[in-house]
Design a protein around this motif. Structure first.
Motif, mmCIF file in Angstrom:
data_model
loop_
_atom_site.group_PDB
_atom_site.id
_atom_site.type_symbol
_atom_site.label_atom_id
_atom_site.label_comp_id
_atom_site.label_asym_id
_atom_site.label_seq_id
_atom_site.Cartn_x
_atom_site.Cartn_y
_atom_site.Cartn_z
ATOM 1 N N ILE A 96 0.845 -1.190 0.000
ATOM 2 C CA ILE A 96 0.000 0.000 0.000
ATOM 3 C C ILE A 96 0.882 1.242 0.000
ATOM 4 O O ILE A 96 1.716 1.422 0.886
ATOM 5 C CB ILE A 96 -0.923 0.006 1.234
ATOM 6 C CG1 ILE A 96 -1.778 -1.268 1.264
ATOM 7 C CG2 ILE A 96 -1.803 1.242 1.239
ATOM 8 C CD1 ILE A 96 -2.534 -1.455 2.579
ATOM 9 N N VAL A 97 0.696 2.090 -1.016
ATOM 10 C CA VAL A 97 1.515 3.297 -1.158
ATOM 11 C C VAL A 97 0.625 4.519 -0.955
ATOM 12 O O VAL A 97 -0.416 4.642 -1.590
ATOM 13 C CB VAL A 97 2.182 3.369 -2.548
ATOM 14 C CG1 VAL A 97 3.133 4.567 -2.619
ATOM 15 C CG2 VAL A 97 2.928 2.080 -2.868
ATOM 16 N N GLY A 98 1.053 5.416 -0.070
ATOM 17 C CA GLY A 98 0.305 6.651 0.129
ATOM 18 C C GLY A 98 -0.708 6.583 1.245
ATOM 19 O O GLY A 98 -1.622 7.413 1.310
ATOM 20 N N SER A 99 -0.566 5.618 2.147
ATOM 21 C CA SER A 99 -1.459 5.568 3.305
ATOM 22 C C SER A 99 -0.950 6.532 4.370
ATOM 23 O O SER A 99 0.189 6.999 4.308
ATOM 24 C CB SER A 99 -1.501 4.148 3.875
ATOM 25 O OG SER A 99 -0.370 3.909 4.705
ATOM 26 N N PRO A 100 -1.755 6.828 5.394
ATOM 27 C CA PRO A 100 -1.269 7.686 6.483
ATOM 28 C C PRO A 100 -0.087 7.081 7.235
ATOM 29 O O PRO A 100 0.600 7.782 7.976
ATOM 30 C CB PRO A 100 -2.497 7.809 7.402
ATOM 31 C CG PRO A 100 -3.657 7.503 6.538
ATOM 32 C CD PRO A 100 -3.179 6.490 5.551
ATOM 33 N N PHE A 101 0.143 5.774 7.036
ATOM 34 C CA PHE A 101 1.236 5.086 7.728
ATOM 35 C C PHE A 101 2.458 4.917 6.826
ATOM 36 O O PHE A 101 3.371 4.164 7.140
ATOM 37 C CB PHE A 101 0.755 3.709 8.204
ATOM 38 C CG PHE A 101 -0.574 3.772 8.900
ATOM 39 C CD1 PHE A 101 -0.669 4.247 10.202
ATOM 40 C CD2 PHE A 101 -1.739 3.397 8.253
ATOM 41 C CE1 PHE A 101 -1.891 4.338 10.838
ATOM 42 C CE2 PHE A 101 -2.971 3.471 8.884
ATOM 43 C CZ PHE A 101 -3.044 3.949 10.182
ATOM 44 N N GLY A 102 2.451 5.600 5.685
ATOM 45 C CA GLY A 102 3.541 5.442 4.729
ATOM 46 C C GLY A 102 3.285 4.252 3.826
ATOM 47 O O GLY A 102 2.144 3.838 3.611
ATOM 48 N N THR A 103 4.344 3.687 3.308
ATOM 49 C CA THR A 103 4.236 2.529 2.422
ATOM 50 C C THR A 103 4.354 1.258 3.263
ATOM 51 O O THR A 103 5.370 1.029 3.921
ATOM 52 C CB THR A 103 5.331 2.566 1.349
ATOM 53 O OG1 THR A 103 5.143 3.743 0.540
ATOM 54 C CG2 THR A 103 5.274 1.341 0.455
ATOM 55 N N ILE A 104 3.296 0.465 3.252
ATOM 56 C CA ILE A 104 3.252 -0.732 4.105
ATOM 57 C C ILE A 104 2.677 -1.903 3.315
ATOM 58 O O ILE A 104 1.988 -1.722 2.303
ATOM 59 C CB ILE A 104 2.378 -0.509 5.359
ATOM 60 C CG1 ILE A 104 0.931 -0.157 4.944
ATOM 61 C CG2 ILE A 104 2.974 0.573 6.244
ATOM 62 C CD1 ILE A 104 -0.057 -0.168 6.077
#
Length: 464
Positions: free
Chosen positions: A23-31
């Protein structure tokens, strides 16, 4: 969720879960994790989420849906219309990971902006994905200020001007431009500008002989980088004096970028975009047998110009990538012995994201996070759609693009969905392909199958 990744409990069952992707662009960064969707919105980001329907994203990139902020569907131009209507164009867009498009009204001196908006909204009802509009302003006079206010009340908050094309009545001269900017600045709206200095263009064209007009490569000489740089400088200075936010569309040259950077140094409310064609194509294509198919405005430039634009992206000077999607068929662009008699525009709404991933991320080392900003977050912010669009956040629309970073494929008009028999990137082999697109939680494209209902797209009214 309030700042923590969610791990599913036995009683939580989402409508759709996108599982196991990067996942790219989440509030947690790239995870690496899951996205849970409830109804039309993102409801959770975490691990081991459970869903009634599951989309396996293992080994793939999960991105916010692309916001293409500059497209032209069924646009009347040069005695014809661009070959994609709102149905075929938004279908192609979805197959390329685009979940929101911003098109334009068709301005006219004899109609008002509200009338133009209503007319265009009627044409856009066929859209498969969500959409909004820029209002094109033709024949500006201060007495029309009420039209801009009314347009904003109708949800249209960006206004398009041309500093060229007086022959078709679209050009706005400096005096009227400044006057309009003052109205836009007072409202807090946004001016967007096609910036080319027409006096330079007209002077060059007036000196051409018959053989030069009959040579496609003359297009690049007739609309040189100088005309872009001059207009960019004028526009930003006028916007600064009027205190109006301004956005420069389809920046194409090193000289134009230099002028923009100088303007941005004293006026922070200026932003700019470029397009894939100015990053990947050069004016040498005009010298080929099918050079006329590449007619575009601004004209294609040199490899040095392209390199400057790539650097402008890396440096953060360029805020977003848009396509200026305006396709025509080979027949529509048939050569009539004059570069002046062609419709200008190129197809691109379906290929922009995979092209940038292959050429920008893989080849030039641009980060995935920057790509997401250019294609989703920044256009959504600039056009007042964020965080409903352009974001992978709790409460955002579940507009999601899943890209396979390892799939290699060759671009051809035969394997694309745009309503044209020509691609500017015909025969180009790239790595990275959109495999799944979700719009407001609905899987509308998946592994080559388009599944959506025509007309499901919604108009996105924006507020100031």
């Amino acid at each position: 969720m309030a700042g923590k990744l969610r791990r599913s409990g036995v009683d939580l069952m989402y409508d759709v879960v996108i599982k196991g992707g990067k996942i790219v662009g989440s509030p947690f960064g790239t995870i690496k994790g899951d996205i849970g969707i409830a109804g039309e919105c993102i409801a959770a980001i975490g691990y081991d989420l459970k869903g009634k329907d599951v989309v396996d994203a293992s080994g793939k990139l999960v991105l916010p849906g692309v916001v293409d902020a500059h497209v032209h569907m069924e646009l009347p131009v040069s005695g014809t219309r661009s070959s994609d209507d709102f149905a075929s164009g938004t279908k192609a867009a979805a197959c390329g990971g685009v979940t929101t498009v911003i098109d334009f009204t068709v301005g006219d001196r004899d109609s008002t902006l509200p009338e133009d908006i209503e007319s265009r909204l009627d044409e856009a009802k066929k859209s498969y994905i969500d959409y909004t509009l820029h209002a094109e302003i033709i024949g500006w006079h201060r007495s029309r200020s009420w039209e801009i206010l009314k347009a904003t009340q109708m949800g249209v908050t960006s206004f398009k001007f041309f500093t060229a094309y007086s022959s078709s009545g679209r050009r706005t001269d400096r005096g009227a431009l400044f006057d309009a900017f003052e109205t836009i600045g007072d409202l807090g709206a946004l001016a967007i500008v096609h910036a080319e200095d027409e006096e330079i263009i007209n002077h060059i064209v007036s000196l051409l002989d018959r053989s030069e007009i009959g040579d496609m490569s003359t297009l690049a000489k007739a609309r040189p980088p100088l005309c872009e740089a001059l207009a960019v400088s004028d526009v930003i200075y006028l916007a600064e004096r009027a205190n109006a936010r301004v956005h420069i569309v389809h920046l194409s040259s090193a000289l134009g970028l230099e002028a923009f950077k100088k303007g941005r140094s004293f006026y922070s409310k200026a932003t700019a975009e470029t397009c894939p064609q100015y990053l990947l194509l050069t004016k040498e294509v005009y010298e080929g047998v099918e050079g006329h198919l590449y007619s575009a405005s601004p004209a294609l430039r040199t490899s040095m110009d392209a390199q400057a634009l790539w650097e402008g992206i890396s440096n953060g000077d360029i805020s977003l990538i848009a396509t200026d999607h305006c396709p025509f068929t080979r027949e529509q662009k048939s050569w009539k012995d004059s570069f002046l008699d062609l419709p200008y525009g190129l197809p691109g709404v379906e290929t922009s994201l995979p092209l940038f991933f292959s050429e920008g991320v893989l080849k030039r080392g641009i980060s995935l996070e920057v790509m997401v900003k250019l294609f989703a977050e920044n256009p959504a912010r600039i056009y007042s759609l964020f965080p409903r669009k352009g974001a992978l956040q709790i409460g955002s629309d579940a507009d999601i693009t899943i890209l396979d970073p390892n799939q290699e494929w060759t671009i051809s008009s035969n394997n694309l969905h745009m309503n044209t028999d020509f691609s500017p990137y015909e025969g180009m082999t790239i790595k990275g392909k959109v495999c799944t697109t979700l719009s407001r939680g609905e899987v509308i494209y998946n592994n080559g199958l388009f599944k959506a209902r025509e007309g499901r797209g919604k108009f996105l009214g924006r507020s100031l």
